[in-house]
Design a protein around this motif. Structure first.
Motif, mmCIF file in Angstrom:
data_model
loop_
_atom_site.group_PDB
_atom_site.id
_atom_site.type_symbol
_atom_site.label_atom_id
_atom_site.label_comp_id
_atom_site.label_asym_id
_atom_site.label_seq_id
_atom_site.Cartn_x
_atom_site.Cartn_y
_atom_site.Cartn_z
ATOM 1 N N UNK A 323 -67.719 20.124 -8.171
ATOM 2 C CA UNK A 323 -66.709 21.178 -8.078
ATOM 3 C C UNK A 323 -65.327 20.592 -8.323
ATOM 4 N N UNK A 324 -64.500 21.289 -9.115
ATOM 5 C CA UNK A 324 -63.175 20.748 -9.424
ATOM 6 C C UNK A 324 -62.309 21.782 -10.115
ATOM 7 N N UNK A 325 -60.997 21.539 -10.032
ATOM 8 C CA UNK A 325 -60.031 22.198 -10.918
ATOM 9 C C UNK A 325 -59.473 21.206 -11.923
ATOM 10 N N UNK A 326 -59.586 19.891 -11.618
ATOM 11 C CA UNK A 326 -59.119 18.838 -12.505
ATOM 12 C C UNK A 326 -60.259 17.825 -12.693
ATOM 13 N N UNK A 327 -60.430 17.371 -13.924
ATOM 14 C CA UNK A 327 -61.400 16.314 -14.221
ATOM 15 C C UNK A 327 -60.677 15.224 -15.000
ATOM 16 N N UNK A 328 -60.862 13.972 -14.591
ATOM 17 C CA UNK A 328 -60.273 12.835 -15.293
ATOM 18 C C UNK A 328 -61.406 11.929 -15.764
ATOM 19 N N UNK A 329 -61.495 11.741 -17.081
ATOM 20 C CA UNK A 329 -62.600 10.976 -17.662
ATOM 21 C C UNK A 329 -62.063 9.771 -18.430
#
Length: 820
Positions: A323-329
């Motif tokens: 679950x997220x509103x931001x993803x950093x890859x």
């Protein structure tokens, strides 16, 4: 087949990201966009206000007209609130006609857009302002290239001289279900030329660009799908051999609301001969809410590097429903270059947010009623669904007891629901039935294949379907008259998402009594390369099969005997599949094992000694025919001089002959394909074609299908009228689809069939074929197509089923063309 029509008209247009097909009218003309969603910087009078800016509407004084003479420096605008994020691909504009009195129109216009109503961006057309109208009544449609992702749009008329202007318009596109509102990344070596964020300290921040424009790059990154663009334009590329470069590229993705993410798809280049490879691994971290910190545990995914196949491909990264509103890859380099052309996310949207701020935050209290409302709604929906399932089962049991021939009551159920209209769930079109639709006796007289004479001759030949109430199974299946299986429209799709061949009932009964004849292959020798598609209970994977030629031995159908591993398509049943899905999967294996023809994809082996159950079929290195042809031009001195990928007219004719040969073979077995199209034809480097069955499962072609809500998908642009209206699939309807497939081939798949018609209009056109009053629309003759061949296509689209040629006749008619 009877119950299919009752559900068959509860249709829903699937959302898509391909710019060529994401062209649905968004509701200006039909007023789905309400008056309150339209505002303007000014207006002459209320009668020229923004509510009158609807295409083809003559309400008020006939258009929106900003007040005063428009000067070249003015920025008067019409604003449209689309209520949700939307992928915009096209705009149509029109001047003011007002019954012949109006003479005002805009010759040029600009576009501004916003995703939040606060930050506005100016849309940049690479070639300057969009041309608009040259008179007051004709509509001028322009593609928005690059496409826009926005909720709010402002159309700003431009005048070179002081003048009065008026406008009407329509916007076209589809919902932006991805929910992605921005991505940030290091400035690439190949610039993101359409990025609408800001550049700050060698970093792109807060915008969207080429990674979300719906256009995937070609295998050779130096070729572009966009005309007049520089080499490498379609890709964002980073290199790791410059001083100060990290071993990875870090990107951050921001979404409109909390979501549970299932996967990320990254379209990557893999031209390893030039130092370009897909990423070796990726590590993704998640922030459940903007005010919370990044979670400590990332999702890590290692890819399988490929030094054999230089084709660009989608790499699917599982995100484990985080679950997220931001993803950093962080994408780690596998070679000097890493190049992406598209990134998309699959997620389940949450009712009240995937995660909330800490319990001390006062916003939690506000979310509680929403959460309760969502739970109550879900419970009510579940009750309704259970009721509908039980009701459907009762109806199906009643219908199964009815005679197979079409009675008056049967026709009534097929062509009407509880009223005199059929209402499609894609608003706003309502189809009023022809009066003769309401009279089953009149309908019987209008349909030659349903007439008494056709029923009487059903066992005597032709395309009429056998009436099993008037002849024995031995007579119907063992004389010279072919049987054409009629099948339920909601059973079109198999458990892995691929279409399922329709076969005669007696053939299925005989198959279910046989053991699986295909050999058991060691599943550890299947190396996953890419997920091609999926269905409710299974998936289709592209794999390498190590040692398959040796395993199959002499007489193997594989063309390349010098390679230890070959590409194969693997249909795999999921662990959570129902017992019914498992039985259907085994039945599909037995059906596939019957196929043995040079132009039909074959079952090579299986993995059924343990779960998950798998069937392994051939796969061709050149992929599907649609993608192959769409990337080529017709052979000429120009293509040779500039090294442009091309095909000759002879190649196209040879492809047509092979497809007709494969379909002739299926017809000889009384098998009905039901989804014949170029997307379901695979080919190798020698241009050998094999007809396949899993185009339906691929997201790439989702826009080619109309979805029956919660049930199946229908390739309506390839379907015969009787398949759309009556749910009747036969070899004759396969012939119709073959004609459309020929049309695709000779347009080099540059255009979707009936591209100027919406899906609802395609269905309406099938009604015109039924009524047979000369108003039906046919596909045009492709410029590359010889006249005699187009005549053959037109015969395939004959309204009367017995008038369509058989595949044996089509094969014999096409063969001489190849040698000309």
């Amino acid at each position: 087949g009877t119950f299919c029509l009752f559900l068959g008209f509860c249709l829903k247009l699937p959302s898509g990201m391909k710019t060529d097909y994401c062209r649905d009218a968004l509701g200006m003309q039909d007023e789905r966009i309400e008056d309150e969603d339209l505002t303007a910087s000014s207006k002459w009078y209320d009668t020229t206000g923004p509510q009158n800016a609807r295409l083809h509407s003559e309400k008020g004084d006939g258009a929106w007209c900003p007040k005063g003479q428009l000067e070249p420096s003015d920025s008067q605008y019409l604003q449209i609130d689309l209520r949700k994020l939307t992928f915009l691909t096209t705009i149509g504009t029109q001047g003011r006609y007002a019954g012949g009195l109006g003479k005002e129109f805009a010759q040029l216009y600009r576009l501004n857009y916003s995703r939040d109503g606060v930050l506005w961006r100016s849309w940049k057309n690479r070639l300057g302002n969009q041309a608009s109208n040259i008179n007051t009544y004709n509509v001028v449609t322009n593609d928005i290239k690059p496409p826009i992702i926005a909720r709010y749009v402002r159309v700003i008329p431009v005048s070179r001289l002081s003048s009065t202007v008026c406008m009407r318009l329509e916007l076209y596109g589809c919902p932006w279900d991805d929910g992605l509102i921005s991505y940030s990344a290091p400035v690439p070596s190949f610039n993101d030329s359409t990025y609408d964020g800001v550049l700050d300290r060698r970093k792109l921040i807060g915008g969207l660009g080429q990674l979300t424009d719906g256009i995937t790059g070609k295998d050779d990154f130096l070729l572009s799908r966009q005309t007049n663009m520089w080499p490498g334009y379609d890709y964002l590329g980073w290199r790791n051999d410059t001083p100060g470069t990290l071993e990875y590229v870090e990107m951050e993705f921001v979404f409109d609301k909390p979501r549970n993410f299932t996967s990320m798809k990254v379209h990557s280049n893999n031209m390893f001969s030039r130092g370009v490879k897909i990423f070796s691994s990726v590590s993704c971290s998640f922030k459940p809410h903007p005010r919370l910190s990044w979670e400590a545990e990332p999702v890590v995914f290692n890819t399988v590097l490929d030094d054999r196949n230089p084709s660009a491909r989608y790499v699917t990264v599982p995100l484990n429903r985080r679950a997220a509103t931001h993803i950093r890859c962080r994408f780690y380099f596998a070679d000097v270059w890493m190049m992406f052309s598209e990134i998309s996310f699959q997620s389940g949207k949450n009712c009240a947010g995937a995660a909330a701020p800490s319990s001390t935050d006062s916003s939690d209290d506000g979310n509680t009623p929403i959460l309760i409302g969502c739970l109550v709604t879900i419970i009510l929906l579940l009750v309704i669904i259970i009721f509908l399932i039980l009701w459907c089962q009762c109806v199906c049991k009643v219908l199964e007891k009815a005679p197979r021939r079409i009675l008056d009551e049967d026709v009534t159920v097929r062509l009407s629901s509880c009223s005199d209209t059929i209402i499609l769930q894609t608003p706003p079109r309502v189809f009023l039935l022809d009066p003769q639709y309401q009279n089953p006796a009149a309908l019987r007289n209008k349909l030659p294949e349903l007439s008494q004479s056709a029923e009487a001759s059903a066992c005597g030949g032709g395309y009429a379907e056998p009436d099993v109430t008037q002849c024995t199974p031995h007579q119907c299946f063992n004389n010279n008259a072919p049987h054409y299986a009629e099948t339920d429209i909601v059973r079109l799709q198999g458990v892995t998402g691929s279409n399922m061949y329709a076969v005669p009932a007696l053939t299925v009964d005989s198959l279910t009594r046989k053991d699986i004849s295909a050999a058991e292959f060691p599943r550890q020798q299947l190396i996953f390369r890419e997920k091609l598609g999926e269905g409710q209970f299974g998936e289709v994977h592209l794999c390498e099969a190590e040692g398959l030629p040796e395993f199959l031995g002499e007489g193997s159908p594989l063309p390349d005997r010098d390679r230890r591993s070959v590409l194969v398509a693997v249909k795999q049943l999921r662990a959570d599949a129902t017992s019914q899905a498992r039985n259907d999967f085994l039945k599909e294996i037995k059906i596939m094992s019957r196929l043995d023809d040079p132009n039909i994809i074959r079952l090579l082996c299986v993995c059924v000694s343990s779960d998950p159950l798998c069937m392994v079929t051939e796969y061709m290195e050149n992929g599907d025919l649609n993608m192959f042809l769409s990337q080529r031009e017709i052979e000429s001195t120009l293509t040779h001089a500039n090294n442009i990928p091309s095909v000759s007219l002879s190649d196209l004719l040879h492809m047509a002959v092979q497809i007709s040969s494969g379909m002739k073979y299926l017809a000889s077995l009384n098998f009905v394909h039901r989804d014949l199209a170029t997307r379901n034809c695979l080919l190798d480097r020698r241009l050998t074609i094999k007809i396949a069955d899993f185009g339906m499962s691929r997201n790439l072609y989702s826009s080619d299908y109309y979805r029956i809500q919660g049930r199946a998908v229908l390739p309506i642009r390839w379907m015969a009228w009787e398949s759309i209206l009556l749910g009747k699939f036969t070899t004759a309807s396969d012939v119709w689809a073959f004609g459309v497939t020929l049309w695709e081939i000779f347009t080099l798949c540059k255009e979707q069939p009936y591209s100027l018609l919406s899906d609802e209009q395609v269905i309406e056109n099938s009604g015109e074929f039924f009524r047979n009053q000369g108003r039906q629309i046919f596909l045009y003759a492709p410029p590359l197509c010889p006249p005699s061949l187009f005549e053959l296509m037109m015969r395939c689209w004959s309204r009367n089923i017995p008038d369509r040629p058989a595949f044996e006749g089509l094969y014999q008619a096409l063969r001489p063309h190849v040698n000309q």
